[in-house]
Each structure stands twice: as structure tokens, then as C-alpha cells.
Design an enzyme around this catalytic site. Structure first.
Site, PDB file in Angstrom:
ATOM      1  N   ARG A  53       1.168  -1.362  -0.090  1.00 53.20           N
ATOM      2  CA  ARG A  53       0.244   0.123  -0.105  1.00 53.20           C
ATOM      3  C   ARG A  53       0.868   1.285  -0.031  1.00 53.20           C
ATOM      4  O   ARG A  53       2.244   1.107   0.199  1.00 53.20           O
ATOM      5  CB  ARG A  53      -1.068  -0.155   1.190  1.00 53.20           C
ATOM      6  CG  ARG A  53      -0.707  -0.762   2.467  1.00 53.20           C
ATOM      7  CD  ARG A  53       0.386   0.078   3.268  1.00 53.20           C
ATOM      8  NE  ARG A  53       0.126   1.220   3.572  1.00 53.20           N
ATOM      9  CZ  ARG A  53       1.012   2.149   3.648  1.00 53.20           C
ATOM     10  NH1 ARG A  53       2.289   1.708   3.571  1.00 53.20           N
ATOM     11  NH2 ARG A  53       0.974   3.438   3.970  1.00 53.20           N
ATOM     12  N   GLY A  54       0.319   2.351  -0.081  1.00 46.72           N
ATOM     13  CA  GLY A  54       1.090   3.565  -0.169  1.00 46.72           C
ATOM     14  C   GLY A  54       1.098   3.937  -1.862  1.00 46.72           C
ATOM     15  O   GLY A  54       1.426   3.079  -2.679  1.00 46.72           O
ATOM     16  N   ALA A  55       0.922   5.106  -2.211  1.00 45.36           N
ATOM     17  CA  ALA A  55       0.719   5.477  -3.616  1.00 45.36           C
ATOM     18  C   ALA A  55       1.881   4.973  -4.279  1.00 45.36           C
ATOM     19  O   ALA A  55       1.420   4.386  -5.501  1.00 45.36           O
ATOM     20  CB  ALA A  55       0.338   6.937  -3.673  1.00 45.36           C
ATOM     21  N   GLN A 203      -2.041   2.566   9.917  1.00 42.94           N
ATOM     22  CA  GLN A 203      -0.813   2.426   9.328  1.00 42.94           C
ATOM     23  C   GLN A 203       0.399   3.015  10.090  1.00 42.94           C
ATOM     24  O   GLN A 203       1.259   3.132   9.920  1.00 42.94           O
ATOM     25  CB  GLN A 203      -0.816   2.891   7.947  1.00 42.94           C
ATOM     26  CG  GLN A 203      -1.562   2.448   6.826  1.00 42.94           C
ATOM     27  CD  GLN A 203      -3.109   2.734   6.887  1.00 42.94           C
ATOM     28  OE1 GLN A 203      -3.703   2.950   7.967  1.00 42.94           O
ATOM     29  NE2 GLN A 203      -3.841   2.560   5.606  1.00 42.94           N
ATOM     30  N   ASP A 244      -1.831  10.836  -1.816  1.00 46.48           N
ATOM     31  CA  ASP A 244      -2.126   9.790  -2.844  1.00 46.48           C
ATOM     32  C   ASP A 244      -2.504  10.417  -4.150  1.00 46.48           C
ATOM     33  O   ASP A 244      -2.509   9.718  -5.195  1.00 46.48           O
ATOM     34  CB  ASP A 244      -3.378   9.019  -2.440  1.00 46.48           C
ATOM     35  CG  ASP A 244      -2.823   7.862  -1.146  1.00 46.48           C
ATOM     36  OD1 ASP A 244      -2.955   8.657  -0.301  1.00 46.48           O
ATOM     37  OD2 ASP A 244      -2.670   7.034  -1.532  1.00 46.48           O
ATOM     38  N   ASN A 254      -5.340  12.528   0.839  1.00 51.99           N
ATOM     39  CA  ASN A 254      -4.461  11.811   1.749  1.00 51.99           C
ATOM     40  C   ASN A 254      -5.419  10.846   2.699  1.00 51.99           C
ATOM     41  O   ASN A 254      -6.535  11.141   2.723  1.00 51.99           O
ATOM     42  CB  ASN A 254      -3.499  12.239   2.539  1.00 51.99           C
ATOM     43  CG  ASN A 254      -2.410  11.654   2.954  1.00 51.99           C
ATOM     44  OD1 ASN A 254      -1.758  10.721   2.332  1.00 51.99           O
ATOM     45  ND2 ASN A 254      -1.945  11.926   4.312  1.00 51.99           N
ATOM     46  N   LYS A 255      -4.614  10.120   3.455  1.00 50.66           N
ATOM     47  CA  LYS A 255      -5.466   9.169   4.438  1.00 50.66           C
ATOM     48  C   LYS A 255      -6.541   9.955   5.113  1.00 50.66           C
ATOM     49  O   LYS A 255      -6.098  11.105   5.639  1.00 50.66           O
ATOM     50  CB  LYS A 255      -4.489   8.428   5.341  1.00 50.66           C
ATOM     51  CG  LYS A 255      -4.884   7.284   6.450  1.00 50.66           C
ATOM     52  CD  LYS A 255      -5.832   6.440   5.657  1.00 50.66           C
ATOM     53  CE  LYS A 255      -5.098   5.582   4.575  1.00 50.66           C
ATOM     54  NZ  LYS A 255      -6.244   4.925   3.955  1.00 50.66           N
TER      55      LYS A 255
HETATM   56  O1  MRU Z   1      -4.499   3.206   2.357  1.00 50.69           O
HETATM   57  P1  MRU Z   1      -3.034   3.381   2.199  1.00 50.69           P
HETATM   58  O2  MRU Z   1      -2.142   2.937   3.344  1.00 50.69           O
HETATM   59  O3  MRU Z   1      -2.493   3.143   0.785  1.00 50.69           O
HETATM   60  O4  MRU Z   1      -2.823   4.910   2.282  1.00 50.69           O
HETATM   61  C1  MRU Z   1      -1.510   5.607   2.240  1.00 50.69           C
HETATM   62  C2  MRU Z   1      -1.423   7.099   2.536  1.00 50.69           C
HETATM   63  O5  MRU Z   1      -2.492   7.520   2.444  1.00 50.69           O
HETATM   64  C3  MRU Z   1      -0.135   7.712   2.184  1.00 50.69           C
HETATM   65  O6  MRU Z   1      -0.094   8.896   2.901  1.00 50.69           O
HETATM   66  C4  MRU Z   1       0.088   8.239   0.867  1.00 50.69           C
HETATM   67  O7  MRU Z   1      -0.089   6.905  -0.126  1.00 50.69           O
HETATM   68  C5  MRU Z   1       1.322   8.721   0.955  1.00 50.69           C
HETATM   69  S1  MRU Z   1       2.827   7.500   0.597  1.00 50.69           S
HETATM   70  C6  MRU Z   1       3.934   7.913   0.164  1.00 50.69           C
END
Ligand code: MRU
Length: 369
Positions: A53-55, A203, A244, A254-255
Site C-alpha cells: 500500500r502507499g501511492a 498504518q 495519494d 491523503n489518508k
Molecule cells: O491506504 P494506504 O495505506 O495505501 O494509504 C497511504 C497513504 O495515505 C499515504 O499517506 C500516501 O499513499 C502517501 S505515501 C508516500
């Protein structure tokens, strides 16, 4: 970054030279386990179920998913099917669509016989580039932390609040929001990170705390609702988060919960920075609230929490009253007006069309009016 003294990226090729190995992030911080992905379907499942996960890491995994598909069948139809499969996994992070568009652009004009090798090479290039972009984000973010440190008494730590995990686990290496923090720590600056636990999937508490701990960065996990209180008390010098999808005018998805932190930061004059590599910018959008698709995930992520049981097993337990409905929007949008600056691989800019176009005139061409 290092785990127990050994350098890891978050994605690499197995010794067989074709399967794609990732760290199973659903098992962290309790178990460090890797999974070898052997098909596009497995890569898609890994993204959907948040094994990765993470963009940026979602984009890198999707690129390798296309490579796995090409190894099985490199026809035009199979390529298009792989792009659809990977593209349907998670809706909010635009890095996914950026990576898939790039794979399509590279692979479609090429003879089927050459596609698999080329797809692996392109996916590897995306990974190498992401590591370099995130490293550069760290370099450009470091002076912001240094400035705050210069106003502190000697030895007093710079307190930085972050939300979710935007560290190396969310990227191929280094991270986005955490990259400047790692640079500052490695440069000998005293930093302390307030880590939002980041419900529902934790997370922050599970992943950010894990990787900061592995790197030796002082940190404290707080519940998501503590940030405003800490800011009111002067215990937060700056906020740095990831994103994201950032629209051409500087709105950031973002989250879920990021927006509330930005509101708290504005009310307390705390600088609120967002760190991102350029593949996270969606140049086709200029109104984040109206245009960015927000993922709605399963209610079970809200009603249940996973943790280490006393018998040593990782288990999920229900924490909500049975029978109550639960909603789970996974992201929110922070309007550009609440963002103090965007930290990118080319430097720091204002969260505005002018700011982004000034740093990325080559990419901004064709952005919406
Ligand atoms: O749902 P996730 O864990 O994929 O969400 C991730 C985030 O919100 C991060 O802050 C975002 O992807 C930036 S990562 C470098």
C-alpha cells in the site's frame, strides 16, 4: 532502508528472476514476512488487500503486475486486460494510473515477443526512479526541518507530526513525508515524531512506528484525536504528510483524518507540509473536493482491529457493537489553502497552480484552465 542492519527495498525480483517479492504489510509490525507474486492476479490481490500500500508502491507493484501478465501472454488483448485488472484495484492513488499509462505507452508499440522483457525493465526503472525521487524529496525537505531546529535551544528536538504511513514502506525506498525526517536524523538534528495511529488500519501505529523504530528515530504514537491538543500546547513544530493524489491547483487527497490535522494546524499556526513525488500529481484535475475519487473500504476495517494476541498469534477482534452500521471512507481532501508548502523532488513550492507549474513546467503543459 534497513531492517536489522540489512538494506531492503519494498519490492524486488525473486532469485528465479521473474516472480515479484514484496513485504507483507498486513503482518507488520509483528511479523516480517515476504510474499512472492507469480501472476498479475496475485499482484492485483496484493494491492487490493493492502499487502502492499502507499501511492508510489501501489504504482510500482501495478507495473510489475503488467510484467507478470506479459510473461504469461503478451498479446494486445492480454495487455489491455492486465491494465484493466490492475487499474481497478484501488481508486484514489493516481500513481497507479500513472504507472499503467506508462507501461501501456512503452509496451503497445512493441512486438509481442519483446514485451515481457521490456515490461520487467520498465517496472524496474519505475522502482529505481521512485527511490531517487523520494531521496530528492528528503534533500529538499531537510532545510525546512533545519530552519525550525535553528530556532530551538541546543539539544531540543523538532517535533513533527505525521499521519498514516508515508515512509519507505509506502514507496520503493526512503518514503515521502518521512524522507526529510530520515535526512534530518541522519544529519544529526534532534527530531521527534508524533505518529498518528491512523484508524481504521493503523498504518501509523503499525508501520510508521515500526520503520522509525528500525531506523532509530525517536517517536511517540498518539491516537488520531490527540493532534489538535498537542498543537494547542505548542508540542508540534510542523506537520508533514504524504498524499495519494495532488491536483494541479494543489489540493491533496491523503489518508482519512489528514484534513482535520490541517485544520488544527491552521488554527494553531503550525506549518502543514505535504511531500510528494511528481507521479502523484494529477494534472487533469483542478478541484480535489469534487474530482478526486475517494475509496470506500469494507466496514470490517472499522468494526474489527488486528493485533498481537496474548498467545502470540496475530488476530482480528471486533471492537464495535454488533449490528451497528459502519462507514469507511479511506481518504479525505485537504484544500490547497490549508497547505503551507509541497515538498517535491524538484524543491518546495506553494500549493497552487502557479507553484506546481513553476516547478514542473514540462509536466504542467495541458493542465486544466
Ligand atoms: O491506504 P494506504 O495505506 O495505501 O494509504 C497511504 C497513504 O495515505 C499515504 O499517506 C500516501 O499513499 C502517501 S505515501 C508516500
Amino acid at each position: 532502508m534497513k531492517i536489522n542492519g540489512q538494506h531492503y527495498r519494498t519490492i524486488w525480483l525473486a532469485q528465479d528472476g521473474w516472480r515479484v517479492v514484496v513485504i507483507d504489510q498486513t503482518r507488520l509490525p509483528f511479523r516480517f514476512e515476504t510474499v512472492a507474486l507469480g501472476s498479475a492476479e496475485q499482484a492485483a490481490d496484493a494491492i487490493r488487500n493492502m499487502v502492499v500500500r502507499g501511492a508510489p508502491l501501489i504504482g510500482a507493484t501495478a507495473a510489475y503486475g503488467v510484467a507478470l501478465a506479459m510473461r504469461a501472454d503478451a498479446s494486445d488483448a492480454a495487455l489491455e486486460a492486465a491494465l484493466v485488472l490492475m487499474g481497478g484495484t484501488r481508486p484514489t492513488a493516481v500513481n497507479l494510473h500513472w504507472a499503467l499509462a506508462r507501461m501501456r505507452r512503452v509496451l503497445l508499440p512493441v512486438a509481442a515477443a519483446d514485451r515481457a522483457a521490456l515490461a520487467y525493465a520498465e517496472a524496474a526503472a519505475i522502482c529505481d526512479e521512485d527511490a531517487a525521487l523520494c531521496s530528492a524529496i528528503g534533500e529538499h525537505g531537510l532545510p525546512l526541518i533545519r530552519d525550525v531546529a535553528a530556532r530551538k535551544l541546543s539539544g531540543e528536538a523538532v517535533n513533527i507530526l505525521t499521519h498514516c504511513n508515508a515512509g519507505w514502506l509506502a514507496t520503493v525506498d526512503w518514503g515521502t513525508a518521512l524522507a526529510p525526517i530520515y535526512r534530518a536524523h541522519d544529519a544529526g538534528l534532534a527530531v521527534h515524531v508524533w505518529v498518528d495511529e491512523t484508524r481504521p488500519r493503523n498504518q501509523g501505529g503499525a508501520l510508521t512506528a515500526y520503520e522509525l523504530g528500525a531506523h532509530g528515530v525517536p517517536h511517540t504514537v498518539v491516537v488520531d484525536n490527540a493532534g489538535g491538543h498537542l498543537m494547542q500546547r505548542g508540542q508540534v513544530d510542523m506537520v508533514i504528510v504524504g498524499t495519494d493524489r495532488t491536483t494541479a491547483n494543489g489540493d491533496v487527497a491523503n489518508k482519512i483524518g489528514t484534513y482535520l490535522k490541517a485544520l488544527g494546524a491552521r488554527d494553531n499556526d503550525v506549518p502543514f507540509y505535504v511531500a510528494l513525488p511528481s507521479p502523484t500529481i494529477d494534472w487533469t484535475m483542478d478541484d480535489g473536493l469534487r474530482q478526486i475519487p475517494i475509496e470506500e473500504r469494507a466496514a470490517r476495517e472499522v468494526t474489527h482491529v488486528q493485533g498481537l494476541a496474548e498467545d502470540g498469534e496475530v488476530r482480528a477482534v471486533r471492537v464495535m457493537a454488533p449490528g451497528s452500521a459502519a462507514a469507511n471512507p479511506a481518504f479525505d481532501v485537504t484544500p490547497a489553502r490549508l497547505v503551507s508548502g509541497l515538498i517535491t523532488e524538484r524543491g518546495v513550492c506553494a500549493a497552487s497552480s502557479e507553484g506546481l507549474a513553476g516547478l514542473f513546467p514540462d509536466l504542467a503543459r495541458g493542465q486544466p484552465a
